[in-house]
Design a protein around this motif. Structure first.
Motif, PDB file in Angstrom:
ATOM      1  N   ALA A 155      31.523  41.967  49.961  1.00 27.04           N
ATOM      2  CA  ALA A 155      32.369  42.561  48.928  1.00 27.04           C
ATOM      3  C   ALA A 155      33.796  42.032  48.994  1.00 27.04           C
ATOM      4  CB  ALA A 155      32.366  44.082  49.062  1.00 27.04           C
ATOM      5  N   ALA A 156      34.369  41.831  47.817  1.00 26.73           N
ATOM      6  CA  ALA A 156      35.755  41.357  47.719  1.00 26.73           C
ATOM      7  C   ALA A 156      36.506  42.287  46.781  1.00 26.73           C
ATOM      8  CB  ALA A 156      35.790  39.920  47.199  1.00 26.73           C
ATOM      9  N   GLU A 157      37.225  43.263  47.363  1.00 22.91           N
ATOM     10  CA  GLU A 157      38.047  44.168  46.568  1.00 22.91           C
ATOM     11  C   GLU A 157      39.476  43.620  46.538  1.00 22.91           C
ATOM     12  OE1 GLU A 157      36.344  46.476  45.150  1.00 22.91           O
ATOM     13  OE2 GLU A 157      34.553  46.386  46.411  1.00 22.91           O
ATOM     14  N   ASP A 158      40.274  44.121  45.634  1.00 21.90           N
ATOM     15  CA  ASP A 158      41.639  43.607  45.509  1.00 21.90           C
ATOM     16  C   ASP A 158      42.466  43.831  46.771  1.00 21.90           C
ATOM     17  OD1 ASP A 158      41.223  42.625  42.969  1.00 21.90           O
ATOM     18  OD2 ASP A 158      41.951  44.433  41.968  1.00 21.90           O
ATOM     19  N   ASP A 159      42.119  44.873  47.546  1.00 22.54           N
ATOM     20  CA  ASP A 159      42.887  45.146  48.763  1.00 22.54           C
ATOM     21  C   ASP A 159      42.170  44.682  50.034  1.00 22.54           C
ATOM     22  OD1 ASP A 159      40.852  46.998  48.653  1.00 22.54           O
ATOM     23  OD2 ASP A 159      42.114  48.742  49.121  1.00 22.54           O
ATOM     24  N   THR A 160      41.118  43.881  49.885  1.00 18.05           N
ATOM     25  CA  THR A 160      40.398  43.385  51.055  1.00 18.05           C
ATOM     26  C   THR A 160      41.267  42.414  51.852  1.00 18.05           C
ATOM     27  OG1 THR A 160      38.238  43.599  49.976  1.00 18.05           O
ATOM     28  CG2 THR A 160      38.374  42.079  51.835  1.00 18.05           C
ATOM     29  N   ASP A 161      41.287  42.581  53.169  1.00 19.34           N
ATOM     30  CA  ASP A 161      42.034  41.675  54.033  1.00 19.34           C
ATOM     31  C   ASP A 161      41.313  40.331  54.107  1.00 19.34           C
ATOM     32  OD1 ASP A 161      44.096  41.288  56.318  1.00 19.34           O
ATOM     33  OD2 ASP A 161      42.174  40.667  57.181  1.00 19.34           O
ATOM     34  N   PRO A 162      41.990  39.233  53.782  1.00 16.21           N
ATOM     35  CA  PRO A 162      41.305  37.933  53.746  1.00 16.21           C
ATOM     36  C   PRO A 162      40.764  37.489  55.096  1.00 16.21           C
ATOM     37  CG  PRO A 162      43.680  37.668  53.422  1.00 16.21           C
ATOM     38  CD  PRO A 162      43.397  39.127  53.323  1.00 16.21           C
ATOM     39  N   ASP A 297      36.278  26.334  44.734  1.00 16.24           N
ATOM     40  CA  ASP A 297      37.643  26.170  44.217  1.00 16.24           C
ATOM     41  C   ASP A 297      38.556  27.355  44.506  1.00 16.24           C
ATOM     42  OD1 ASP A 297      36.375  27.963  42.598  1.00 16.24           O
ATOM     43  OD2 ASP A 297      36.911  26.993  40.699  1.00 16.24           O
ATOM     44  N   THR A 298      38.168  28.215  45.449  1.00 18.21           N
ATOM     45  CA  THR A 298      38.997  29.373  45.786  1.00 18.21           C
ATOM     46  C   THR A 298      39.295  29.380  47.274  1.00 18.21           C
ATOM     47  OG1 THR A 298      38.023  30.695  43.990  1.00 18.21           O
ATOM     48  CG2 THR A 298      39.172  31.892  45.749  1.00 18.21           C
ATOM     49  N   ALA A 299      40.568  29.348  47.633  1.00 17.62           N
ATOM     50  CA  ALA A 299      40.988  29.461  49.028  1.00 17.62           C
ATOM     51  C   ALA A 299      41.176  30.936  49.358  1.00 17.62           C
ATOM     52  CB  ALA A 299      42.274  28.682  49.271  1.00 17.62           C
ATOM     53  N   ILE A 300      40.525  31.392  50.408  1.00 21.55           N
ATOM     54  CA  ILE A 300      40.592  32.807  50.762  1.00 21.55           C
ATOM     55  C   ILE A 300      42.007  33.158  51.202  1.00 21.55           C
ATOM     56  CG2 ILE A 300      39.571  34.638  52.148  1.00 21.55           C
ATOM     57  CD1 ILE A 300      37.689  33.116  50.177  1.00 21.55           C
ATOM     58  N   GLY A 301      42.591  34.147  50.535  1.00 21.47           N
ATOM     59  CA  GLY A 301      43.952  34.581  50.838  1.00 21.47           C
ATOM     60  C   GLY A 301      44.978  34.126  49.829  1.00 21.47           C
ATOM     61  N   SER A 303      46.714  33.790  46.074  1.00 22.50           N
ATOM     62  CA  SER A 303      46.945  34.805  45.061  1.00 22.50           C
ATOM     63  C   SER A 303      45.727  34.953  44.152  1.00 22.50           C
ATOM     64  CB  SER A 303      48.177  34.440  44.222  1.00 22.50           C
ATOM     65  OG  SER A 303      48.381  35.388  43.206  1.00 22.50           O
ATOM     66  N   GLY A 304      45.236  36.189  44.024  1.00 23.89           N
ATOM     67  CA  GLY A 304      44.106  36.468  43.143  1.00 23.89           C
ATOM     68  C   GLY A 304      42.761  36.021  43.670  1.00 23.89           C
ATOM     69  N   TRP A 305      42.659  35.738  44.976  1.00 19.13           N
ATOM     70  CA  TRP A 305      41.419  35.191  45.527  1.00 19.13           C
ATOM     71  C   TRP A 305      40.232  36.130  45.369  1.00 19.13           C
ATOM     72  CZ3 TRP A 305      38.650  37.400  49.575  1.00 19.13           C
ATOM     73  CH2 TRP A 305      39.297  38.434  50.264  1.00 19.13           C
TER      74      TRP A 305
END
Length: 327
Positions: A155-162, A297-301, A303-305
Protein backbone atom coordinates in the motif's frame (compact mmCIF):
# COMPACT_ATOMS: atom_id res chain seq x y z
CA UNK A 1 15.28 3.36 -12.48
CA UNK A 2 15.39 -0.14 -10.95
CA UNK A 3 18.05 -2.16 -9.20
CA UNK A 4 18.25 -5.97 -9.27
CA UNK A 5 16.23 -7.82 -6.65
CA UNK A 6 18.20 -8.06 -3.45
CA UNK A 7 20.01 -4.74 -3.90
CA UNK A 8 18.88 -1.64 -2.06
CA UNK A 9 20.15 1.42 -0.26
CA UNK A 10 20.67 -0.78 2.81
CA UNK A 11 23.87 -2.81 2.95
CA UNK A 12 21.90 -5.88 4.02
CA UNK A 13 18.26 -6.81 4.30
CA UNK A 14 16.73 -6.14 7.72
CA UNK A 15 15.60 -8.99 9.96
CA UNK A 16 11.98 -10.10 9.86
CA UNK A 17 9.68 -10.82 12.80
CA UNK A 18 6.48 -12.65 11.80
CA UNK A 19 3.54 -12.56 14.19
CA UNK A 20 1.21 -15.44 13.39
CA UNK A 21 2.37 -18.70 11.80
CA UNK A 22 -0.62 -19.86 9.81
CA UNK A 23 -0.55 -20.48 6.07
CA UNK A 24 0.52 -16.95 5.07
CA UNK A 25 2.62 -15.98 8.09
CA UNK A 26 4.30 -19.38 8.11
CA UNK A 27 5.09 -19.01 4.42
CA UNK A 28 6.55 -15.52 5.00
CA UNK A 29 8.82 -16.92 7.72
CA UNK A 30 9.95 -19.72 5.41
CA UNK A 31 10.45 -17.42 2.40
CA UNK A 32 12.29 -14.73 4.37
CA UNK A 33 14.58 -17.32 5.93
CA UNK A 34 15.29 -18.79 2.49
CA UNK A 35 16.68 -15.42 1.36
CA UNK A 36 19.30 -15.58 4.10
CA UNK A 37 17.61 -13.02 6.33
CA UNK A 38 17.53 -13.42 10.07
CA UNK A 39 13.88 -14.25 10.74
CA UNK A 40 11.83 -15.48 13.66
CA UNK A 41 8.17 -15.99 14.39
CA UNK A 42 5.60 -15.90 17.14
CA UNK A 43 2.36 -17.80 17.44
CA UNK A 44 -0.20 -17.87 20.22
CA UNK A 45 -0.69 -21.61 19.76
CA UNK A 46 2.14 -23.65 21.31
CA UNK A 47 1.43 -26.43 18.82
CA UNK A 48 2.12 -24.26 15.77
CA UNK A 49 5.26 -22.79 17.34
CA UNK A 50 6.49 -26.29 18.16
CA UNK A 51 5.80 -27.45 14.60
CA UNK A 52 7.83 -24.52 13.25
CA UNK A 53 10.74 -25.30 15.57
CA UNK A 54 10.60 -28.97 14.59
CA UNK A 55 11.00 -27.86 10.99
CA UNK A 56 14.12 -25.91 11.92
CA UNK A 57 12.70 -22.39 12.27
CA UNK A 58 13.08 -19.89 15.10
CA UNK A 59 9.63 -19.63 16.69
CA UNK A 60 8.09 -19.21 20.11
CA UNK A 61 5.01 -18.20 22.08
CA UNK A 62 6.43 -15.22 23.99
CA UNK A 63 5.13 -12.16 22.11
CA UNK A 64 7.00 -9.63 24.22
CA UNK A 65 10.30 -11.44 23.65
CA UNK A 66 9.69 -11.52 19.90
CA UNK A 67 8.92 -7.79 19.85
CA UNK A 68 11.83 -6.85 22.11
CA UNK A 69 14.11 -8.63 19.68
CA UNK A 70 12.47 -6.80 16.77
CA UNK A 71 13.03 -3.45 18.48
CA UNK A 72 16.66 -4.20 19.29
CA UNK A 73 17.47 -5.32 15.72
CA UNK A 74 15.28 -2.78 13.87
CA UNK A 75 13.38 -5.61 12.21
CA UNK A 76 10.42 -5.48 9.84
CA UNK A 77 7.43 -6.71 11.84
CA UNK A 78 4.88 -8.66 9.79
CA UNK A 79 1.43 -9.00 11.36
CA UNK A 80 -0.12 -12.24 10.12
CA UNK A 81 -2.86 -12.84 12.68
CA UNK A 82 -6.58 -13.07 11.83
CA UNK A 83 -8.34 -9.71 11.76
CA UNK A 84 -10.22 -10.33 15.05
CA UNK A 85 -6.87 -10.66 16.88
CA UNK A 86 -5.40 -7.53 15.31
CA UNK A 87 -6.12 -5.03 18.08
CA UNK A 88 -4.53 -7.09 20.84
CA UNK A 89 -1.36 -7.65 18.80
CA UNK A 90 -1.12 -3.97 17.82
CA UNK A 91 -1.42 -3.03 21.49
CA UNK A 92 1.67 -5.10 22.24
CA UNK A 93 3.56 -3.69 19.25
CA UNK A 94 2.77 -0.13 20.39
CA UNK A 95 4.21 -0.94 23.80
CA UNK A 96 7.29 -2.95 22.87
CA UNK A 97 8.30 -2.13 19.26
CA UNK A 98 6.58 1.11 18.24
CA UNK A 99 9.39 2.35 15.97
CA UNK A 100 9.83 -0.76 13.85
CA UNK A 101 8.75 -0.86 10.24
CA UNK A 102 5.35 -2.53 10.39
CA UNK A 103 3.41 -4.37 7.72
CA UNK A 104 0.66 -6.95 7.56
CA UNK A 105 -0.75 -9.69 5.34
CA UNK A 106 -4.42 -9.28 6.27
CA UNK A 107 -6.82 -9.40 3.32
CA UNK A 108 -8.45 -6.03 4.05
CA UNK A 109 -6.48 -2.83 4.21
CA UNK A 110 -8.90 -0.11 5.30
CA UNK A 111 -9.75 -1.74 8.63
CA UNK A 112 -6.09 -2.52 9.34
CA UNK A 113 -4.98 1.02 8.52
CA UNK A 114 -7.65 2.45 10.83
CA UNK A 115 -6.56 0.11 13.63
CA UNK A 116 -2.89 0.98 13.13
CA UNK A 117 -3.73 4.69 13.35
CA UNK A 118 -5.75 4.16 16.54
CA UNK A 119 -2.69 2.58 18.12
CA UNK A 120 -0.36 5.40 17.01
CA UNK A 121 1.69 3.18 14.69
CA UNK A 122 0.99 4.81 11.32
CA UNK A 123 4.44 6.42 11.03
CA UNK A 124 6.21 3.17 10.15
CA UNK A 125 3.27 1.22 8.73
CA UNK A 126 2.97 -0.05 5.17
CA UNK A 127 -0.05 -2.23 4.45
CA UNK A 128 0.56 -5.45 2.57
CA UNK A 129 -1.45 -8.27 1.05
CA UNK A 130 0.12 -11.20 -0.80
CA UNK A 131 -2.47 -12.50 -3.28
CA UNK A 132 -1.61 -16.13 -2.73
CA UNK A 133 -2.99 -18.98 -0.69
CA UNK A 134 -4.66 -22.35 -0.63
CA UNK A 135 -7.77 -23.78 1.00
CA UNK A 136 -5.52 -25.26 3.70
CA UNK A 137 -4.51 -23.49 6.91
CA UNK A 138 -2.00 -23.68 9.72
CA UNK A 139 1.78 -24.02 9.86
CA UNK A 140 1.94 -27.36 7.96
CA UNK A 141 0.23 -25.74 4.95
CA UNK A 142 2.96 -23.11 4.53
CA UNK A 143 5.44 -23.10 1.66
CA UNK A 144 8.53 -20.97 1.02
CA UNK A 145 7.54 -20.80 -2.66
CA UNK A 146 3.93 -19.76 -2.04
CA UNK A 147 4.57 -16.17 -3.15
CA UNK A 148 6.80 -16.91 -6.14
CA UNK A 149 5.30 -15.15 -9.14
CA UNK A 150 2.28 -13.98 -7.13
CA UNK A 151 1.09 -10.41 -6.73
CA UNK A 152 1.85 -8.75 -3.38
CA UNK A 153 0.00 -5.49 -2.78
CA UNK A 154 2.19 -2.92 -1.02
CA UNK A 155 0.00 0.00 0.00
CA UNK A 156 1.08 3.54 -0.82
CA UNK A 157 -0.85 6.20 1.11
CA UNK A 158 -0.03 9.89 0.91
CA UNK A 159 1.51 9.79 4.39
CA UNK A 160 3.43 6.53 3.91
CA UNK A 161 7.09 6.77 4.91
CA UNK A 162 9.18 6.08 1.78
CA UNK A 163 11.94 4.25 3.65
CA UNK A 164 9.40 1.95 5.30
CA UNK A 165 7.74 1.41 1.92
CA UNK A 166 11.06 0.38 0.38
CA UNK A 167 11.70 -2.09 3.20
CA UNK A 168 8.32 -3.77 2.78
CA UNK A 169 8.49 -3.79 -1.02
CA UNK A 170 11.92 -5.36 -0.86
CA UNK A 171 10.63 -8.11 1.45
CA UNK A 172 7.83 -8.89 -1.02
CA UNK A 173 10.26 -8.94 -3.94
CA UNK A 174 12.77 -11.09 -2.07
CA UNK A 175 9.97 -13.58 -1.39
CA UNK A 176 9.54 -13.88 -5.16
CA UNK A 177 6.44 -11.72 -5.61
CA UNK A 178 5.50 -8.99 -8.04
CA UNK A 179 4.59 -5.76 -6.22
CA UNK A 180 1.40 -3.88 -7.08
CA UNK A 181 0.98 -0.49 -5.34
CA UNK A 182 -2.52 0.55 -4.29
CA UNK A 183 -4.41 2.62 -1.75
CA UNK A 184 -6.29 0.92 1.08
CA UNK A 185 -9.80 1.79 -0.13
CA UNK A 186 -9.26 0.81 -3.75
CA UNK A 187 -7.54 -2.40 -2.62
CA UNK A 188 -10.58 -3.34 -0.55
CA UNK A 189 -12.94 -2.62 -3.43
CA UNK A 190 -10.83 -4.77 -5.76
CA UNK A 191 -10.43 -7.76 -3.43
CA UNK A 192 -14.16 -7.71 -2.65
CA UNK A 193 -14.66 -8.54 -6.33
CA UNK A 194 -11.80 -10.96 -7.00
CA UNK A 195 -11.40 -12.68 -3.62
CA UNK A 196 -14.22 -12.20 -1.14
CA UNK A 197 -17.12 -12.47 -3.61
CA UNK A 198 -15.66 -15.69 -5.10
CA UNK A 199 -15.63 -17.17 -1.61
CA UNK A 200 -19.34 -16.50 -1.16
CA UNK A 201 -20.16 -17.69 -4.69
CA UNK A 202 -18.22 -20.89 -3.99
CA UNK A 203 -20.22 -21.44 -0.80
CA UNK A 204 -23.47 -20.86 -2.69
CA UNK A 205 -22.46 -23.27 -5.46
CA UNK A 206 -21.47 -25.93 -2.92
CA UNK A 207 -24.78 -25.62 -1.08
CA UNK A 208 -26.81 -25.63 -4.32
CA UNK A 209 -25.06 -28.76 -5.57
CA UNK A 210 -25.46 -30.57 -2.28
CA UNK A 211 -29.19 -29.76 -2.30
CA UNK A 212 -29.42 -31.99 -5.38
CA UNK A 213 -28.47 -34.98 -3.28
CA UNK A 214 -25.72 -37.55 -3.60
CA UNK A 215 -26.34 -38.01 -7.33
CA UNK A 216 -25.37 -34.39 -7.97
CA UNK A 217 -22.22 -34.76 -5.92
CA UNK A 218 -21.35 -38.08 -7.58
CA UNK A 219 -21.56 -36.44 -11.00
CA UNK A 220 -19.54 -33.38 -10.00
CA UNK A 221 -16.33 -32.94 -11.98
CA UNK A 222 -13.97 -30.15 -13.01
CA UNK A 223 -16.27 -27.14 -13.12
CA UNK A 224 -17.73 -27.99 -9.71
CA UNK A 225 -14.31 -28.76 -8.24
CA UNK A 226 -12.76 -25.52 -9.51
CA UNK A 227 -15.79 -23.42 -8.65
CA UNK A 228 -15.97 -24.65 -5.05
CA UNK A 229 -12.26 -24.99 -4.23
CA UNK A 230 -12.18 -22.10 -1.78
CA UNK A 231 -15.30 -23.42 -0.03
CA UNK A 232 -12.87 -25.83 1.60
CA UNK A 233 -11.31 -22.93 3.53
CA UNK A 234 -11.93 -22.88 7.29
CA UNK A 235 -15.27 -21.06 7.80
CA UNK A 236 -13.87 -18.81 10.52
CA UNK A 237 -11.22 -17.47 8.14
CA UNK A 238 -13.76 -16.84 5.38
CA UNK A 239 -16.09 -15.03 7.75
CA UNK A 240 -13.27 -12.89 9.12
CA UNK A 241 -12.15 -11.65 5.70
CA UNK A 242 -15.64 -11.14 4.27
CA UNK A 243 -17.13 -9.45 7.32
CA UNK A 244 -14.15 -7.13 7.70
CA UNK A 245 -14.81 -5.90 4.15
CA UNK A 246 -18.60 -5.75 4.43
CA UNK A 247 -19.18 -2.42 2.70
CA UNK A 248 -17.20 -3.19 -0.46
CA UNK A 249 -18.39 -6.79 -0.53
CA UNK A 250 -22.03 -5.68 -0.36
CA UNK A 251 -21.52 -3.58 -3.50
CA UNK A 252 -19.92 -6.52 -5.32
CA UNK A 253 -22.68 -8.88 -4.18
CA UNK A 254 -25.35 -6.49 -5.44
CA UNK A 255 -23.68 -6.37 -8.86
CA UNK A 256 -23.36 -10.16 -9.06
CA UNK A 257 -26.95 -10.68 -7.94
CA UNK A 258 -28.18 -8.21 -10.57
CA UNK A 259 -26.31 -10.13 -13.28
CA UNK A 260 -27.74 -13.45 -12.11
CA UNK A 261 -31.24 -12.02 -11.79
CA UNK A 262 -31.08 -10.64 -15.32
CA UNK A 263 -29.76 -13.98 -16.58
CA UNK A 264 -32.58 -15.86 -14.87
CA UNK A 265 -35.14 -13.49 -16.35
CA UNK A 266 -33.67 -13.86 -19.83
CA UNK A 267 -33.56 -17.64 -19.53
CA UNK A 268 -37.19 -17.74 -18.44
CA UNK A 269 -38.41 -15.25 -21.06
CA UNK A 270 -36.28 -16.13 -24.08
CA UNK A 271 -34.50 -19.40 -23.27
CA UNK A 272 -31.14 -17.67 -23.73
CA UNK A 273 -28.12 -17.07 -21.48
CA UNK A 274 -26.22 -15.27 -24.23
CA UNK A 275 -25.81 -11.89 -22.57
CA UNK A 276 -24.19 -13.12 -19.35
CA UNK A 277 -22.16 -15.88 -20.99
CA UNK A 278 -20.71 -13.58 -23.66
CA UNK A 279 -19.94 -10.84 -21.13
CA UNK A 280 -18.29 -13.33 -18.80
CA UNK A 281 -16.16 -14.78 -21.58
CA UNK A 282 -15.04 -11.29 -22.62
CA UNK A 283 -14.17 -10.38 -19.02
CA UNK A 284 -12.13 -13.56 -18.56
CA UNK A 285 -10.30 -12.91 -21.82
CA UNK A 286 -9.44 -9.43 -20.59
CA UNK A 287 -7.91 -10.98 -17.45
CA UNK A 288 -5.93 -13.51 -19.48
CA UNK A 289 -4.49 -10.81 -21.75
CA UNK A 290 -3.93 -8.05 -19.17
CA UNK A 291 -0.69 -6.17 -19.81
CA UNK A 292 1.18 -5.97 -16.52
CA UNK A 293 3.68 -3.32 -17.51
CA UNK A 294 6.63 -2.43 -15.30
CA UNK A 295 6.70 0.80 -13.29
CA UNK A 296 10.13 2.38 -13.80
CA UNK A 297 9.53 6.13 -13.79
CA UNK A 298 8.86 6.86 -10.11
CA UNK A 299 11.61 7.38 -7.53
CA UNK A 300 10.40 6.45 -4.06
CA UNK A 301 10.33 9.55 -1.87
CA UNK A 302 10.14 12.14 -4.65
CA UNK A 303 7.27 14.62 -4.59
CA UNK A 304 3.96 12.85 -5.25
CA UNK A 305 5.56 9.39 -5.37
CA UNK A 306 2.73 7.59 -3.54
CA UNK A 307 0.05 9.08 -5.76
CA UNK A 308 2.08 8.22 -8.86
CA UNK A 309 2.45 4.61 -7.72
CA UNK A 310 -1.26 4.27 -6.99
CA UNK A 311 -2.11 5.63 -10.41
CA UNK A 312 0.29 3.22 -12.07
CA UNK A 313 -1.07 0.28 -10.11
CA UNK A 314 -4.61 1.28 -11.10
CA UNK A 315 -3.56 1.03 -14.76
CA UNK A 316 -1.96 -2.41 -14.46
CA UNK A 317 1.56 -1.35 -13.49
CA UNK A 318 3.75 -3.64 -11.39
CA UNK A 319 7.19 -3.55 -9.77
CA UNK A 320 9.48 -6.51 -10.37
CA UNK A 321 12.76 -5.15 -8.95
CA UNK A 322 13.66 -2.87 -6.04
CA UNK A 323 12.81 0.64 -7.28
CA UNK A 324 15.18 3.57 -7.07
CA UNK A 325 14.86 5.92 -4.13
CA UNK A 326 15.04 9.72 -4.22
CA UNK A 327 18.71 10.77 -4.25
Amino acid sequence: MCQPIGVSAESSAPPVCVLGLGLIGGSVLRAASATGRTAWGWNRSPESAAQARADGFDAGTDLRAALDRARESNAVVVVAVPEPALDSVLTQIAEHAPDCTLTDVVSVKGAVLAAVRRHGLAGGFVGGHPMAGTAQSGWPAGDADLFRGAVWVVAAEDDTDPDAWMRVARLALDCGSVVVPAGADEHDSAVARISHLPHLLAEALAVTAAAGGDLSLALAAGSYRDGTRVAGTAPALVRAMCEANAQALTVALDEALALLTDARRALHDTGSTEILVDAGHAARTRYDTLDRWEITDTAIGESGWASALRDAGRRGGVIRAVPAARP
